[in-house]
Design a protein around this motif. Structure first.
Motif, PDB file in Angstrom:
ATOM      1  N   ARG A 125      -0.858   2.721  10.152  1.00 10.81           N
ATOM      2  CA  ARG A 125      -2.190   3.243  10.404  1.00 10.81           C
ATOM      3  C   ARG A 125      -2.697   4.086   9.250  1.00 10.81           C
ATOM      4  O   ARG A 125      -3.850   4.020   8.867  1.00 10.81           O
ATOM      5  CB  ARG A 125      -2.187   4.053  11.697  1.00 10.81           C
ATOM      6  CG  ARG A 125      -2.208   3.153  12.907  1.00 10.81           C
ATOM      7  CD  ARG A 125      -3.209   3.631  13.917  1.00 10.81           C
ATOM      8  NE  ARG A 125      -2.797   4.895  14.527  1.00 10.81           N
ATOM      9  CZ  ARG A 125      -1.796   5.001  15.363  1.00 10.81           C
ATOM     10  NH1 ARG A 125      -1.116   3.941  15.704  1.00 10.81           N
ATOM     11  NH2 ARG A 125      -1.484   6.160  15.881  1.00 10.81           N
ATOM     12  N   GLU A 126      -1.774   4.889   8.674  1.00  9.02           N
ATOM     13  CA  GLU A 126      -2.148   5.738   7.556  1.00  9.02           C
ATOM     14  C   GLU A 126      -2.605   4.893   6.369  1.00  9.02           C
ATOM     15  O   GLU A 126      -3.682   5.110   5.810  1.00  9.02           O
ATOM     16  CB  GLU A 126      -0.941   6.611   7.150  1.00  9.02           C
ATOM     17  CG  GLU A 126      -1.324   7.882   6.438  1.00  9.02           C
ATOM     18  CD  GLU A 126      -2.566   8.527   7.041  1.00  9.02           C
ATOM     19  OE1 GLU A 126      -3.539   8.688   6.271  1.00  9.02           O
ATOM     20  OE2 GLU A 126      -2.598   8.837   8.266  1.00  9.02           O
ATOM     21  N   ARG A 161      -5.889   3.020   7.233  1.00 14.67           N
ATOM     22  CA  ARG A 161      -7.035   3.926   7.263  1.00 14.67           C
ATOM     23  C   ARG A 161      -7.600   4.144   5.868  1.00 14.67           C
ATOM     24  O   ARG A 161      -8.807   4.077   5.656  1.00 14.67           O
ATOM     25  CB  ARG A 161      -6.616   5.285   7.810  1.00 14.67           C
ATOM     26  CG  ARG A 161      -6.974   5.460   9.259  1.00 14.67           C
ATOM     27  CD  ARG A 161      -6.458   6.785   9.770  1.00 14.67           C
ATOM     28  NE  ARG A 161      -6.166   6.629  11.189  1.00 14.67           N
ATOM     29  CZ  ARG A 161      -5.746   7.606  11.969  1.00 14.67           C
ATOM     30  NH1 ARG A 161      -5.531   8.801  11.472  1.00 14.67           N
ATOM     31  NH2 ARG A 161      -5.520   7.383  13.231  1.00 14.67           N
ATOM     32  N   GLU A 162      -6.691   4.391   4.965  1.00 10.80           N
ATOM     33  CA  GLU A 162      -7.125   4.635   3.585  1.00 10.80           C
ATOM     34  C   GLU A 162      -7.787   3.408   2.994  1.00 10.80           C
ATOM     35  O   GLU A 162      -8.829   3.502   2.346  1.00 10.80           O
ATOM     36  CB  GLU A 162      -5.940   5.069   2.725  1.00 10.80           C
ATOM     37  CG  GLU A 162      -5.654   6.554   2.873  1.00 10.80           C
ATOM     38  CD  GLU A 162      -4.366   6.948   2.162  1.00 10.80           C
ATOM     39  OE1 GLU A 162      -4.060   6.330   1.119  1.00 10.80           O
ATOM     40  OE2 GLU A 162      -3.674   7.858   2.671  1.00 10.80           O
TER      41      GLU A 162
END
Length: 420
Positions: free
Chosen positions: A173-174, A177-178
């Motif tokens: 997810r990290e 997201r970016e």
RNA sequence: GCGGGUGUAGCUCAGUGGUUAGAGCGCCUGACUGUGACUCAGGAAGUCGGGGGUUCAAGUCCCCUCAUCCGCCCCA
């Protein structure tokens, strides 16, 4: 009107309660077949429970909670969702000790969210749901989705769409997201500050946008499914094939991201077009990190929550109303002698399990029959002069108008037989 | 939280700034001396969502407010 139900709340009236009862019973019957047991948790919890699990930047926590302090200065919140309280109870009472997996369900629990009301969106609504705790296999995800689908079937609801997605684990997810934020950067610059702040807080939200500019900009955006770790990817693939084997139709929908932080990997929603802007009927997914966040051991879990009001609205729009139960007998007396017998006869019928009522206002025979008709009684049981003298009763079936005279001693037996 | 629509009898709704606000359905009574649903006659029922304003006069126009519905947002 001096007092009204508070904004966004509503009374459930006798004329509609049977639909609730039928839905709740159908759900309970269904999930019992899968081995689920009902749990009931308090209507409010420590505020922190929801902040910790839903996430302090989530829409629910930042804007929608009914929070208050009690006289002991405790921070409490009316349940804004059903899962966290159930998981709290699971830990508190060491339900893991029953042996895993643990299957829990809740039925018609009230849920509170401070939102602007619309059709199908209320400040107090009711949810039923299931939590399957302790199984990491995608078979668990499949069971949860299957139960959701079969619950709608049991309510006579069709034409629904199951939207399925995977949002992976924290690392995925990290990274995603970016990537997404970077991709959307050119568009974000021109956006309304509030929308922009929201998008930056939770970039996954952008995928669900109805703004044409955003939709256009995200046409070529990176896909979450491409960012999944191998384990998440294979879980998702197996889930898809298990659902296909079970002949549960679904569509893979990258825009389904869910609003609560505790989800991992599998997320899904069930949608209907029957409710205008409120198309989501049911939402759920996997939340393997939730128990750990509550101070318990890491435990894979999956579940769903289903809005009852929305389900019933769709059920009504599809004309799938269950039949309303009838009062079996309305007892009618023509004179004083008959009136005296009414009460004892009604008591006799009730001891055999039949429903029986009668007029208490001394209405005319005609008015009593009319009343019997209006309350939806199946039979009018008439005790006139002749019947009292002969210890009989005239049983009139209100739908057909047919009448039969039978001995009072056989009345209960007769009505019970006709009733079945 | 933002934008818009709608609030008149229990329900669905008419009602041009001008008498005492109407209809259909429902409800109650009677026609019908032992029988509902059909028919006919009669009756009860309104804070015109609430408050303020304009006007000789407001259900009708203006402002505020409450509720609801639609869209946004978010979700069940």
């Amino acid at each position: 009107m001096p007092y009204q139900a508070p904004r966004g709340t509503h009374d459930i009236l006798p004329s509609e309660i049977y639909r609730w009862q039928a839905a709740e019973q159908a759900f309970l019957r269904l999930v019992t077949q899968y081995g689920y047991r009902e749990i009931r948790t308090p209507i409010f919890e420590d505020t922190e429970l929801f902040v910790r699990t839903s996430g302090d930047t989530s829409e629910v926590v930042t804007k929608q909670m009914y929070s208050f302090k009690d006289k002991g200065d405790r921070d409490l919140t009316l349940k804004p969702e059903g899962t966290a309280p159930v998981m709290r109870a699971y830990l508190e009472h060491r339900l893991a000790g029953d042996g895993q997996p643990v299957r829990l369900c809740y039925v018609a629990t009230p849920v509170f969210r401070y939102e602007r009301p619309q059709k199908g969106r209320y400040r107090q609504h009711h949810q039923l749901g299931c939590e399957l705790i302790g199984v990491a296999s995608p078979e668990a995800d499949a069971e949860i989705i299957e139960i959701a689908v079969r619950t709608y079937q049991a309510l006579g609801i069709g034409s629904l769409q199951v939207k399925l997605n995977s949002i992976g684990r924290a690392a995925t997810r990290e990274a995603y997201r970016e990537a997404l934020l970077a991709h959307a950067q050119p568009v974000l610059k021109d956006m309304d500050p509030e929308d922009r702040a929201r998008a930056e807080r939770n970039p996954l939200r952008m995928l669900d946008s109805k703004d044409p500019v955003m939709i256009e900009a995200l046409q070529k955006a990176p896909k979450v499914l491409d960012y999944l770790e191998p384990e998440s990817k294979s879980t998702f693939d197996s889930l898809c094939s298990i659902l296909a084997e079970a002949e549960i139709p679904f569509v893979i929908s990258p825009e389904i991201v869910r609003g609560l932080d505790y989800y991992t990997d599998t997320v899904f929603e069930v949608h209907s077009t029957a409710l205008g802007a409120q198309t989501a009927l049911c939402g759920g997914g996997r939340y393997d990190g939730l128990l750990k966040a509550l101070g318990g051991p890491p435990t894979p879990s999956v579940g769903f929550g289903m809005g009852l009001e929305r389900a019933l609205l769709v059920q009504e729009s599809q004309g799938a109303l269950p039949t309303e139960p009838q009062v079996a007998a309305f007892l009618i007396a023509a004179d004083e002698a008959g009136r005296a017998r009414l009460r004892s006869l009604a008591a006799e019928l009730r001891t055999t399990g039949l429903a029986a009522t009668y007029d208490m206002d001394g209405r005319s025979l005609k008015a009593q029959i009319k009343l019997a008709d209006r309350i939806g009684a199946q039979y009018a049981v008439i005790l006139g002069e002749t019947e009292i003298a002969e210890q009989t009763a005239t049983v009139k079936e209100l739908l057909s108008g047919n009448q039969t005279v039978i001995p009072q001693s056989q009345l209960a037996q007769y009505l019970a037989k006709e009733d079945s």
